[in-house]
Write a protein that holds these residues in place. Sequence first.
Motif, short mmCIF file in Angstrom:
data_model
loop_
_atom_site.label_atom_id
_atom_site.label_comp_id
_atom_site.label_asym_id
_atom_site.label_seq_id
_atom_site.Cartn_x
_atom_site.Cartn_y
_atom_site.Cartn_z
N LYS A 97 -38.14 17.69 -6.52
CA LYS A 97 -36.85 18.07 -7.10
C LYS A 97 -35.82 16.99 -6.77
CE LYS A 97 -37.64 23.07 -7.01
NZ LYS A 97 -37.11 24.37 -6.54
N LEU A 98 -35.53 16.17 -7.75
CA LEU A 98 -34.62 15.05 -7.54
C LEU A 98 -33.78 14.87 -8.80
CD1 LEU A 98 -35.30 11.70 -5.85
CD2 LEU A 98 -34.50 11.66 -8.22
N ARG A 99 -32.50 14.68 -8.61
CA ARG A 99 -31.55 14.58 -9.72
C ARG A 99 -30.78 13.27 -9.63
NH1 ARG A 99 -28.90 18.40 -13.12
NH2 ARG A 99 -26.72 17.94 -13.60
N ILE A 100 -30.69 12.56 -10.72
CA ILE A 100 -29.88 11.35 -10.79
C ILE A 100 -28.42 11.78 -10.94
CG2 ILE A 100 -29.35 9.27 -12.12
CD1 ILE A 100 -32.38 9.31 -12.94
N LEU A 101 -27.62 11.43 -9.95
CA LEU A 101 -26.22 11.88 -9.91
C LEU A 101 -25.26 10.89 -10.56
CD1 LEU A 101 -26.16 13.24 -6.23
CD2 LEU A 101 -26.65 14.50 -8.34
N GLY A 102 -25.60 9.61 -10.48
CA GLY A 102 -24.72 8.59 -11.05
C GLY A 102 -25.40 7.24 -11.04
N ALA A 125 -22.78 -0.38 -6.75
CA ALA A 125 -22.80 0.85 -5.97
C ALA A 125 -21.51 1.63 -6.11
CB ALA A 125 -23.05 0.52 -4.50
N ALA A 126 -20.39 0.92 -6.12
CA ALA A 126 -19.09 1.59 -6.27
C ALA A 126 -19.00 2.30 -7.61
CB ALA A 126 -17.96 0.57 -6.14
N GLU A 127 -19.54 1.68 -8.65
CA GLU A 127 -19.53 2.30 -9.98
C GLU A 127 -20.42 3.54 -10.01
OE1 GLU A 127 -20.85 1.27 -14.57
OE2 GLU A 127 -20.21 -0.38 -13.27
N VAL A 155 -28.89 9.85 -1.60
CA VAL A 155 -29.30 8.48 -1.29
C VAL A 155 -28.82 7.52 -2.37
CG1 VAL A 155 -31.28 6.94 -0.91
CG2 VAL A 155 -31.34 9.27 -0.02
N LEU A 156 -28.37 6.36 -1.94
CA LEU A 156 -27.96 5.28 -2.83
C LEU A 156 -29.05 4.22 -2.86
CD1 LEU A 156 -25.82 3.63 -4.49
CD2 LEU A 156 -25.01 2.75 -2.27
N LEU A 157 -29.58 3.95 -4.07
CA LEU A 157 -30.52 2.85 -4.26
C LEU A 157 -29.80 1.73 -5.00
CD1 LEU A 157 -32.47 5.68 -5.15
CD2 LEU A 157 -34.05 3.95 -4.31
N VAL A 158 -29.88 0.51 -4.47
CA VAL A 158 -29.15 -0.62 -5.04
C VAL A 158 -30.13 -1.75 -5.32
CG1 VAL A 158 -27.12 -2.09 -4.84
CG2 VAL A 158 -27.24 0.02 -3.50
N ALA A 198 -26.86 -6.67 -11.18
CA ALA A 198 -27.12 -5.61 -10.19
C ALA A 198 -26.99 -4.25 -10.84
CB ALA A 198 -26.13 -5.71 -9.02
N ALA A 199 -27.75 -3.31 -10.33
CA ALA A 199 -27.66 -1.91 -10.77
C ALA A 199 -27.82 -1.02 -9.56
CB ALA A 199 -28.72 -1.60 -11.82
N ALA A 200 -27.24 0.16 -9.62
CA ALA A 200 -27.31 1.12 -8.51
C ALA A 200 -27.47 2.52 -9.06
CB ALA A 200 -26.05 1.03 -7.65
N VAL A 201 -28.16 3.35 -8.30
CA VAL A 201 -28.41 4.74 -8.70
C VAL A 201 -28.22 5.64 -7.49
CG1 VAL A 201 -30.10 6.37 -9.62
CG2 VAL A 201 -30.07 4.01 -10.47
#
Length: 332
Positions: A5-10, A61-63, A138-141, A165-168
């Motif tokens: 159970k994992l949801r992409i928040l941003g 990451a800030a975005e 968790v932040l993945l960058v 760069a991209a972050a999730v």
Amino acid sequence: MMQRKLRILGTGKYLPARQVTSEELDERLGKPAGWVLKKSGVKVRYYTEGETVSQMGARAAAEALKEAGLTFADLDCIVCTNSVPEQPIPCTAALIQNEMGHGDSGTPCFDVNSTCLSFLAGLDLISYTMAMGKYKTVLLVAPEIASAGLNYEQSESSILFGDGAAAVVVGISREGETSHILASRMETYGSGYALSEVRGGGTKLPAAAFEASRAADYLFDMQGEALFKKTSKLLPRFMEELFRDAGVGLSELSIVIPHQGSAMAMRLLQHKLGIPDSRLMNIIGNHGNTIAASLPMGLHEAIRQGRLERGNLAAIIGISAGVSLGGIVFEY
């Protein structure tokens, strides 16, 4: 297979300001007009001018945090999922944490490196960690500066790449939310390690041993045709087993987000799997191959463009140096 159970928040994305067109590379390489675009399928890519990997990662990451409606204080962990670190020591995630202005926060940081599949491998690993209750948010960058290691003597590979760069931000799905990972799969064939590599810079050929006569050992080296042949034979069976594990068929997916390796690789994938244009996320033409940033960048664009909506099934898939194949099927 365990359904996590994992949801992409941003999600967030950052591109450097400098655009490098195919026409500019035609001139740089001494090629006829239109050669670079025909060979690469990349009209424009971006190169950094003084920016660091951690600076780009912090901006993406800030975005992503803004999109998620969260602040740094909400994070339980930061994972950098890139291919080439900013420096050998410490981990790049620690540099990103400090660049974000929270160098004394104590938030755990570490890197996951599987070259082009780093984001996929990091997401897979962290999803199990979250499922066991270790982390909630968790932040993945994935920041990459490919332009720093290109060998323009290898014209057909050097024209493929770009920086970015991209972050999730990911969290655990709450009661009533259906977002989850259905299946993941990764296979590595180390016999092909030399098909895509940078030989220098590690302990085998340390930086201190650099000699101008061996400069090519410290730049990216790819045997494109051999890599293409090896992966094209492996891909159909790999994908069949991934979808078998997921319990769904390709036709049930709203979108497939592949690693944007090359226009040729995209055509191979589309042909082998029979994916229509409407369900293939293809951004290579105006980004280039951004190495590990490619997959989360494609994910970001799919969401931003409205091609991936809540409740949709999707897959991220790709190949990387190693040689590795990887895929994740998920419900967004």
